[in-house]
Write an enzyme that holds these catalytic residues in place. Structure first.
Site, PDB file in Angstrom:
ATOM      1  N   CYS A  97      21.076 -22.467 -50.159  1.00  0.00           N
ATOM      2  CA  CYS A  97      22.309 -22.756 -50.495  1.00  0.00           C
ATOM      3  C   CYS A  97      22.638 -24.150 -50.696  1.00  0.00           C
ATOM      4  O   CYS A  97      22.575 -24.932 -49.875  1.00  0.00           O
ATOM      5  CB  CYS A  97      23.328 -22.209 -49.500  1.00  0.00           C
ATOM      6  SG  CYS A  97      25.297 -22.829 -49.805  1.00  0.00           S
ATOM      7  N   GLU A  98      23.113 -24.702 -52.001  1.00  0.00           N
ATOM      8  CA  GLU A  98      23.240 -26.128 -52.256  1.00  0.00           C
ATOM      9  C   GLU A  98      24.399 -26.741 -51.547  1.00  0.00           C
ATOM     10  O   GLU A  98      24.422 -27.963 -51.353  1.00  0.00           O
ATOM     11  CB  GLU A  98      23.274 -26.346 -53.894  1.00  0.00           C
ATOM     12  CG  GLU A  98      24.598 -25.875 -54.402  1.00  0.00           C
ATOM     13  CD  GLU A  98      24.474 -26.411 -55.880  1.00  0.00           C
ATOM     14  OE1 GLU A  98      23.593 -26.796 -56.404  1.00  0.00           O
ATOM     15  OE2 GLU A  98      25.719 -25.990 -56.613  1.00  0.00           O
ATOM     16  N   HIS A  99      25.148 -25.970 -51.157  1.00  0.00           N
ATOM     17  CA  HIS A  99      26.385 -26.342 -50.523  1.00  0.00           C
ATOM     18  C   HIS A  99      26.370 -26.769 -48.977  1.00  0.00           C
ATOM     19  O   HIS A  99      26.950 -27.642 -48.387  1.00  0.00           O
ATOM     20  CB  HIS A  99      27.716 -25.499 -50.629  1.00  0.00           C
ATOM     21  CG  HIS A  99      28.021 -24.971 -51.842  1.00  0.00           C
ATOM     22  ND1 HIS A  99      28.096 -23.785 -52.542  1.00  0.00           N
ATOM     23  CD2 HIS A  99      28.012 -25.842 -52.942  1.00  0.00           C
ATOM     24  CE1 HIS A  99      28.541 -23.953 -53.694  1.00  0.00           C
ATOM     25  NE2 HIS A  99      28.292 -25.042 -53.974  1.00  0.00           N
ATOM     26  N   HIS A 100      25.399 -26.007 -48.400  1.00  0.00           N
ATOM     27  CA  HIS A 100      25.084 -26.296 -46.770  1.00  0.00           C
ATOM     28  C   HIS A 100      23.620 -26.373 -46.496  1.00  0.00           C
ATOM     29  O   HIS A 100      23.262 -26.542 -45.251  1.00  0.00           O
ATOM     30  CB  HIS A 100      25.594 -24.961 -46.118  1.00  0.00           C
ATOM     31  CG  HIS A 100      26.894 -24.525 -46.102  1.00  0.00           C
ATOM     32  ND1 HIS A 100      27.423 -23.796 -46.987  1.00  0.00           N
ATOM     33  CD2 HIS A 100      28.149 -25.107 -45.496  1.00  0.00           C
ATOM     34  CE1 HIS A 100      28.969 -23.825 -47.004  1.00  0.00           C
ATOM     35  NE2 HIS A 100      29.393 -24.518 -46.136  1.00  0.00           N
ATOM     36  N   GLN A 138      23.788 -18.512 -56.004  1.00  0.00           N
ATOM     37  CA  GLN A 138      23.293 -17.243 -56.477  1.00  0.00           C
ATOM     38  C   GLN A 138      23.668 -16.960 -57.932  1.00  0.00           C
ATOM     39  O   GLN A 138      22.628 -16.610 -58.773  1.00  0.00           O
ATOM     40  CB  GLN A 138      23.696 -15.999 -55.594  1.00  0.00           C
ATOM     41  CG  GLN A 138      22.995 -14.617 -55.822  1.00  0.00           C
ATOM     42  CD  GLN A 138      23.272 -13.604 -54.942  1.00  0.00           C
ATOM     43  OE1 GLN A 138      23.735 -14.111 -53.745  1.00  0.00           O
ATOM     44  NE2 GLN A 138      23.703 -12.409 -55.425  1.00  0.00           N
ATOM     45  N   HIS A 166      23.331 -14.367 -47.496  1.00  0.00           N
ATOM     46  CA  HIS A 166      23.635 -16.003 -46.970  1.00  0.00           C
ATOM     47  C   HIS A 166      23.957 -16.353 -45.882  1.00  0.00           C
ATOM     48  O   HIS A 166      24.927 -15.949 -45.338  1.00  0.00           O
ATOM     49  CB  HIS A 166      24.890 -16.347 -48.182  1.00  0.00           C
ATOM     50  CG  HIS A 166      24.406 -16.233 -49.650  1.00  0.00           C
ATOM     51  ND1 HIS A 166      24.313 -17.169 -50.242  1.00  0.00           N
ATOM     52  CD2 HIS A 166      24.429 -15.176 -50.477  1.00  0.00           C
ATOM     53  CE1 HIS A 166      23.949 -16.719 -51.726  1.00  0.00           C
ATOM     54  NE2 HIS A 166      24.075 -15.632 -51.513  1.00  0.00           N
ATOM     55  N   CYS A 168      24.859 -19.101 -44.755  1.00  0.00           N
ATOM     56  CA  CYS A 168      26.138 -19.831 -44.898  1.00  0.00           C
ATOM     57  C   CYS A 168      27.159 -19.140 -44.657  1.00  0.00           C
ATOM     58  O   CYS A 168      28.632 -19.416 -44.214  1.00  0.00           O
ATOM     59  CB  CYS A 168      26.074 -20.845 -46.063  1.00  0.00           C
ATOM     60  SG  CYS A 168      26.371 -19.981 -47.550  1.00  0.00           S
TER      61      CYS A 168
END
Length: 211
Positions: A97-100, A138, A166, A168
């Site tokens: 996940c590019e956010h976490h 995703q 996920h 996250c």
């Protein structure tokens, strides 16, 4: 001869586009130093026998998850004029996940309606792995797979369904365990033809409910 060797080579090149991730080379030494600083900043002792090699392991683990070999999208003439769906179900993948920068894992179901050419089946799995080997969402992953297949194969239709869990969402924040996110991308006849759309979604739904 009507075609020179260079002409034939150019034609083959067009039919076998090479996919590769552009970017700076991996610097494992710098990644290891950064991992050590990161862990120390979180209050983790990296001087014990158990953890002293953890920064190196972290650096190598993330490098492995973010690296995938380049490959050729090998296609072949559709000599038999095959005009039914080609679907590969249950292609397992893992991404970050590019956010976490936490993993999300799942399966992709990828299909297409052939036009003049067909694709080597292993390339569908390679295509999923290729785009998963980057910090992702995703939604973007699903569309990138479909876009690349549509662009390089020029089929009559494309369908991609991705189902993933996920970390996250399951390990932090909402802590919603055992939940799955489903995304899809449908192009051409697979989107516009109601019968084909229903057939593709039925095939992938069966794969999702009966692993």
């Amino acid at each position: 001869m009507t075609n020179s060797l260079s002409d034939r080579s150019a034609t083959v090149s067009k039919l076998r586009p090479r996919l590769s991730h552009a970017g700076a080379p991996v610097d494992l030494a710098a990644a290891e130093r950064a991992a050590a600083d990161f862990l120390v900043a979180l209050g983790i002792d990296v001087s014990s026998e158990a953890t002293e090699d953890t920064p190196r392991r972290m650096a190598h683990a993330f490098a492995e998850m973010l690296t995938v070999p380049e490959f050729d999208m090998t296609t072949f003439p559709n000599d038999q004029d095959y005009d039914e769906l080609v679907v590969v179900e249950g292609i397992e993948f893992r991404s970050l996940c590019e956010h976490h920068m936490l993993p999300f894992t799942g399966v992709a179901h990828v299909g297409y309606l052939p036009g003049e050419r067909i694709l080597g089946l292993s390339k569908l799995a390679r295509l999923v792995a290729f785009f998963a080997a980057r910090p992702q969402t995703q939604e973007r992953l699903t569309k990138q797979i479909a876009d690349e297949l549509n662009r390089n194969l020029a089929p009559k239709g494309v369908g991609v369904v991705v189902m993933a869990e996920h970390a996250c969402m399951s390990l932090r924040g909402a802590r919603a365990r055992n939940t799955h996110t489903v995304t899809s991308a449908l192009y051409g006849d697979v989107r516009e033809n109601p019968a084909l759309r229903a057939e593709f979604l039925s095939l992938t739904k069966n794969a999702r409910t009966n692993p």
